[in-house]
Structure formats: C-alpha cells, structure tokens
Design an enzyme around this catalytic site. Structure first.
Site, PDB file in Angstrom:
ATOM      1  N   CYS A 115      25.277   2.706 -15.188  1.00  0.00           N
ATOM      2  CA  CYS A 115      25.626   3.669 -14.125  1.00  0.00           C
ATOM      3  C   CYS A 115      26.545   3.063 -13.063  1.00  0.00           C
ATOM      4  O   CYS A 115      27.145   3.777 -12.271  1.00  0.00           O
ATOM      5  CB  CYS A 115      24.364   4.196 -13.466  1.00  0.00           C
ATOM      6  SG  CYS A 115      23.225   4.936 -14.635  1.00  0.00           S
ATOM      7  N   HIS A 255      25.777   6.878  -6.329  1.00  0.00           N
ATOM      8  CA  HIS A 255      25.425   7.269  -7.701  1.00  0.00           C
ATOM      9  C   HIS A 255      24.334   8.332  -7.623  1.00  0.00           C
ATOM     10  O   HIS A 255      23.363   8.190  -6.887  1.00  0.00           O
ATOM     11  CB  HIS A 255      24.946   6.031  -8.461  1.00  0.00           C
ATOM     12  CG  HIS A 255      24.294   6.345  -9.762  1.00  0.00           C
ATOM     13  ND1 HIS A 255      24.811   7.264 -10.642  1.00  0.00           N
ATOM     14  CD2 HIS A 255      23.138   5.877 -10.330  1.00  0.00           C
ATOM     15  CE1 HIS A 255      24.022   7.342 -11.694  1.00  0.00           C
ATOM     16  NE2 HIS A 255      22.998   6.518 -11.531  1.00  0.00           N
ATOM     17  N   ASN A 285      21.618  13.239 -13.572  1.00  0.00           N
ATOM     18  CA  ASN A 285      22.211  11.901 -13.526  1.00  0.00           C
ATOM     19  C   ASN A 285      23.218  11.786 -14.671  1.00  0.00           C
ATOM     20  O   ASN A 285      22.838  11.662 -15.829  1.00  0.00           O
ATOM     21  CB  ASN A 285      21.085  10.869 -13.678  1.00  0.00           C
ATOM     22  CG  ASN A 285      21.595   9.438 -13.667  1.00  0.00           C
ATOM     23  OD1 ASN A 285      22.791   9.198 -13.778  1.00  0.00           O
ATOM     24  ND2 ASN A 285      20.678   8.495 -13.542  1.00  0.00           N
TER      25      ASN A 285
HETATM   26  O1  UT7 Z   1      20.889   5.641 -13.242  1.00  0.00           O
HETATM   27  C1  UT7 Z   1      19.684   4.953 -13.284  1.00  0.00           C
HETATM   28  C2  UT7 Z   1      18.739   5.756 -14.099  1.00  0.00           C
HETATM   29  N1  UT7 Z   1      17.340   5.662 -13.779  1.00  0.00           N
HETATM   30  C3  UT7 Z   1      16.783   6.059 -12.626  1.00  0.00           C
HETATM   31  O2  UT7 Z   1      17.410   6.401 -11.667  1.00  0.00           O
HETATM   32  C4  UT7 Z   1      15.275   6.095 -12.618  1.00  0.00           C
HETATM   33  C5  UT7 Z   1      14.684   5.740 -11.294  1.00  0.00           C
HETATM   34  N2  UT7 Z   1      13.290   6.200 -11.264  1.00  0.00           N
HETATM   35  C6  UT7 Z   1      12.998   7.473 -10.932  1.00  0.00           C
HETATM   36  O3  UT7 Z   1      13.857   8.289 -10.603  1.00  0.00           O
HETATM   37  C7  UT7 Z   1      11.544   7.859 -10.915  1.00  0.00           C
HETATM   38  O4  UT7 Z   1      10.750   6.723 -11.182  1.00  0.00           O
HETATM   39  C8  UT7 Z   1      11.205   8.967 -11.953  1.00  0.00           C
HETATM   40  C9  UT7 Z   1      11.816  10.289 -11.516  1.00  0.00           C
HETATM   41  C10 UT7 Z   1      11.673   8.606 -13.335  1.00  0.00           C
HETATM   42  C11 UT7 Z   1       9.686   9.164 -12.006  1.00  0.00           C
HETATM   43  O5  UT7 Z   1       9.202   9.493 -10.721  1.00  0.00           O
HETATM   44  P1  UT7 Z   1       7.960   8.718 -10.109  1.00  0.00           P
HETATM   45  O6  UT7 Z   1       7.684   9.319  -8.815  1.00  0.00           O
HETATM   46  O7  UT7 Z   1       8.301   7.241 -10.131  1.00  0.00           O
HETATM   47  O8  UT7 Z   1       6.835   9.069 -11.122  1.00  0.00           O
HETATM   48  P2  UT7 Z   1       5.931   8.074 -11.971  1.00  0.00           P
HETATM   49  O9  UT7 Z   1       6.688   7.476 -13.088  1.00  0.00           O
HETATM   50  O10 UT7 Z   1       5.216   7.166 -11.013  1.00  0.00           O
HETATM   51  O11 UT7 Z   1       4.869   9.098 -12.582  1.00  0.00           O
HETATM   52  C12 UT7 Z   1       3.951   9.825 -11.760  1.00  0.00           C
HETATM   53  C13 UT7 Z   1       3.164  10.783 -12.659  1.00  0.00           C
HETATM   54  C14 UT7 Z   1       2.629  10.109 -13.905  1.00  0.00           C
HETATM   55  O12 UT7 Z   1       1.356  10.667 -14.164  1.00  0.00           O
HETATM   56  P3  UT7 Z   1       0.022   9.850 -13.778  1.00  0.00           P
HETATM   57  O13 UT7 Z   1       0.102   8.552 -14.538  1.00  0.00           O
HETATM   58  O14 UT7 Z   1       0.090   9.657 -12.294  1.00  0.00           O
HETATM   59  O15 UT7 Z   1      -1.065  10.765 -14.234  1.00  0.00           O
HETATM   60  C15 UT7 Z   1       3.573  10.513 -14.989  1.00  0.00           C
HETATM   61  O16 UT7 Z   1       2.980  10.540 -16.254  1.00  0.00           O
HETATM   62  O17 UT7 Z   1       4.025  11.830 -13.111  1.00  0.00           O
HETATM   63  C16 UT7 Z   1       3.954  11.903 -14.543  1.00  0.00           C
HETATM   64  N3  UT7 Z   1       5.258  12.344 -15.044  1.00  0.00           N
HETATM   65  C17 UT7 Z   1       5.632  13.628 -15.143  1.00  0.00           C
HETATM   66  N4  UT7 Z   1       4.993  14.768 -14.849  1.00  0.00           N
HETATM   67  C18 UT7 Z   1       5.644  15.924 -15.041  1.00  0.00           C
HETATM   68  C19 UT7 Z   1       6.284  11.563 -15.455  1.00  0.00           C
HETATM   69  N5  UT7 Z   1       7.329  12.326 -15.840  1.00  0.00           N
HETATM   70  C20 UT7 Z   1       6.939  13.613 -15.641  1.00  0.00           C
HETATM   71  C21 UT7 Z   1       7.586  14.846 -15.835  1.00  0.00           C
HETATM   72  N6  UT7 Z   1       6.913  15.969 -15.516  1.00  0.00           N
HETATM   73  N7  UT7 Z   1       8.838  14.946 -16.281  1.00  0.00           N
END
Ligand code: UT7
Length: 368
Positions: A115, A255, A285
C-alpha cells in the site's frame, strides 16, 4: 546549472463500475453493515469486471492523466507502476501498460511496496527527474485485489477494493513539485500482511491451493497497531527534512485503509480532520491506488489547488511506510493539444505494428 524540479502536471483515476456494498457482503460472510462501518468507515467498494485487469485499469487512469498534463505517451521517458496484484509474476504490469498506451520510448518497471507503493513511486519518479535522467515520468498505482482476496474470510474481504490512479511528473525550472520524501521498511513484520503462495518460497502446487496460500493473509490487529504508530512519524519526518510543519500543509492525503487509522494519525499530528482527504467510504482500501484516487477526487472537489502543500502518507505490507511532501502545481503550458481519441488510436496502431514487426522479424530469422 541547478537540478530541475519534479512537478505533478497530470492526474487520472479509473475504477470499475461494479459496486459491492456492505449489505452484499453480509450475504457472503458473517458480517453486517454496522460492524464494517464502525470498525473501518467503509460502506462500499468497486470490483473489477471480467474484462478488467490491473493493467487495463492502469492504462485508463494513465490516459486521463496524460490528457490533463497535455503530454503525448510518446513523450514519456519512464513508467513506474506500483501494485501488489500484478497481471503476472512477470512481465511487469508497467510493460503491458507501456504497450496499451503507446509509450514508445519509455522504460517501464513495477514497484512492490504494497500500500506504500505509490509513495515509493513518487520518490523514484522525482529522483529520476531531479537527476536529469528523465523529463516526463508516468507513475501509476493499480490494483485488482478482488482477485487475491479470500471471499470466505471476513477479516480481509470486507476491506479491499479495485481501482487505479496515475500522475504525470515533469521536469521544470520553476520551484515546487515534490519537495521531500521518506521511505521506510521493516521486513521482520512481513508475515503480518502477505500472499505467501506462488513465489519461490511456496511455488504453486495442489497443496498451496488447498492451504489457501494464494489469498491475502493478514493479522489485522498488528497491522492496525503498526499503522497508527508510523503514519504521524513519517509525515513529521518528511516535513522536518525541509524545515516545515503541519501549519504549512493545506491538505493531508493518507492511504485510505481505515477511518480509525486516519483519525489516529490526524490526532497524532494535532491536525484537523476537515483538512484530511477521506473517500474510503466509497472505494474501500484500494491499496497503492488509494492515494492517487483520493488526490483526483480532492482536486475535483477544489480541496487541493496550485501552490498548496500536501503530504501523502501511507503504510502497508512489507512492512513499508513513507510520506511525500508536494507543492501542488498543475499542467505546464504546452503548445500541442493532445487529443485522447487520437492517443488511443495511436496506442492501438503502435501495439499492432510492434506485434507485426516481431512476427516478420521472427519469420526472416528462422529462414536465415
Ligand atoms: O493497507 C493495509 C491493509 N490492512 C489494514 O489496514 C488492516 C488494519 N486493521 C484493521 O483495519 C482492523 O484490525 C480490522 C478492520 C481488520 C479489524 O478491526 P478490529 O477492530 O481490529 O477487530 P478485531 O480483529 O479485533 O476483531 C474484533 C471482533 C472479533 O470477534 P471476537 O474475537 O471479539 O469475538 C472478530 O472475529 O470482530 C470480529 N470480526 C468481525 N465481525 C463482523 C472480524 N471481522 C469481522 C467482520 N464482521 N467482518
């Protein structure tokens, strides 16, 4: 004689027409609009159609950028294309674009910095101009990440979208253009965001297919943590290198990965969000294409004008991160009017001519 300045004189974007909304995704994986919007800010993204590829989106964005700059493709010296979803392992996607736009005397190569790639391309293009080795450079960020996303993995498939953006960079004695840039990397975090299959470490096999190694793998939380740490730092470093600060910046173009990451960067810089360009709600993204796409829309909305200073800042797989400080310019005056229709005709006929010439040469070579 002092070295020339590297100005951005043309810009263009190209996104597929197909829109995939959060509600559409909720029918494919266990997710919902409320979760996606509150955690990322994304509402919808564009997905390439069957006839669209990284090169075709790139060529379309490039032709638009050349039209704005009023530069004919045959005047280009260099094409730098940044992507993480290339057409092939090789040849470089940049070479395919070279053919599609008829850039008959341009060298062409790809940059892979995920990215952050477009920021790398800005710096490479401006250094080529400042060193005197090129006068007209085309830089492109283009992605069809929908082709490498696992549509069953809700951690990643909700994030990414397809699209392309391009800048024309030109040499001029007029001060301005790219004023500074910082590029950084930390390969110890390479496994946090990757497509591990298909290269020399895990060559394509039934097993790599079975294990899903050809899809994007991501540790979202770790990438999030890394991103919030480096965005403000890189911005500050590029400003400090030319004794400027955020008060000198009219628009920040980050970004477009996640609204919360962008807000954290703005907070870290003590910079108001109303001076930060955000359009990830409509495109998701688009990786290396996100900065040029956001720039084109900022220009269309009158948020970036000639004479303004802007910082473009990114982070991504590698890990990589970086920032570029640009005094915005606009097209240099050119006598010749470049007609997009004629450019397309020219590109097509050059491509047919090159293929024909190779066949004729091949025929005589075989018969010598
Ligand atoms: O260009 C670079 C590309 N990458 C990025 O920019 C990624 C950077 N990271 C992020 O943007 C965030 O970490 C995410 C958007 C990917 C995830 O958000 P988060 O607030 O960090 O969520 P998390 O991974 O801590 O997950 C929280 C909960 C989990 O459930 P439990 O374990 O708390 O029960 C996940 O399983 O949300 C769950 N979860 C979802 N729920 C509904 C993860 N993905 C989803 C989803 N829909 N799509």
């Amino acid at each position: 004689m002092s070295p020339p300045f590297a100005h951005i004189t043309g810009w263009g974007m190209s996104v597929p027409e197909n829109i995939l909304t959060n509600d559409d995704l909720a029918k494919m994986v266990e997710t919902n609009d409320e979760w996606i919007v509150s955690r990322t800010g994304i509402r919808e993204r564009r997905i390439a159609g069957a006839d669209q590829t990284t090169a075709s989106l790139a060529a379309e964005a490039s032709l638009r950028a050349l039209e704005v700059a009023n530069v004919h493709p045959s005047d280009l010296d260099m094409i730098i294309l940044s992507t993480s979803s290339p057409e092939y392992i090789f040849p470089a996607t940049a070479c395919l674009v070279q053919d599609q736009i008829g850039a008959v005397k341009a060298g062409a190569f790809d940059v892979l910095a995920a990215c952050t790639g477009f920021v790398y391309a800005i710096n490479l293009g401006s250094q080529a101009i400042k060193s005197g080795s090129a006068s007209n450079v085309l830089i492109i960020g283009s992605e069809t990440l929908s082709r490498v996303v696992n549509w069953k993995d809700r951690n990643t498939c909700i994030l990414f979208g397809d699209g392309a953006g391009a800048f024309v960079m030109q040499a001029s004695d007029e001060p301005g253009g790219v004023l500074s840039a910082v590029l950084r990397s930390d390969g110890s975090g390479g496994d946090l965001l990757s497509v591990p299959g298909g290269g020399s470490a895990n060559p394509a096999s039934m097993q790599t297919l079975y294990d899903g190694l050809h899809y994007i793998q991501m540790n979202g939380r770790e990438v999030f943590r890394f991103a919030t740490r480096v965005m403000a730092d890189a911005t500050q470093q590029t400003l400090e290198s030319v004794n400027m600060d955020m008060d000198d910046i009219q628009l920040l173009i980050p970004h477009q990965a996640n609204q919360r990451i962008i807000e954290a960067a703005a907070r870290g810089l003590n910079y108001p969000m109303d001076k930060v360009m955000v359009n990830l709600d409509r495109y998701g993204n688009t990786s290396t294409a996100s900065i040029p796409i956001a720039t084109v829309e900022a220009l269309e909305q009158g948020r970036l004008n000639p004479g303004d200073n802007t910082v473009m800042v990114a982070f991504g797989g590698g890990l990589t991160w970086g920032a570029a400080l640009i005094q915005w310019s606009g097209p240099l005056s050119y006598e010749r009017k470049v007609s997009p229709r004629r450019v397309r005709l020219f590109a097509r006929s050059r491509s047919i001519f090159s293929r024909l010439r190779r066949r004729v040469e091949g025929f005589f070579w075989r018969n010598e």
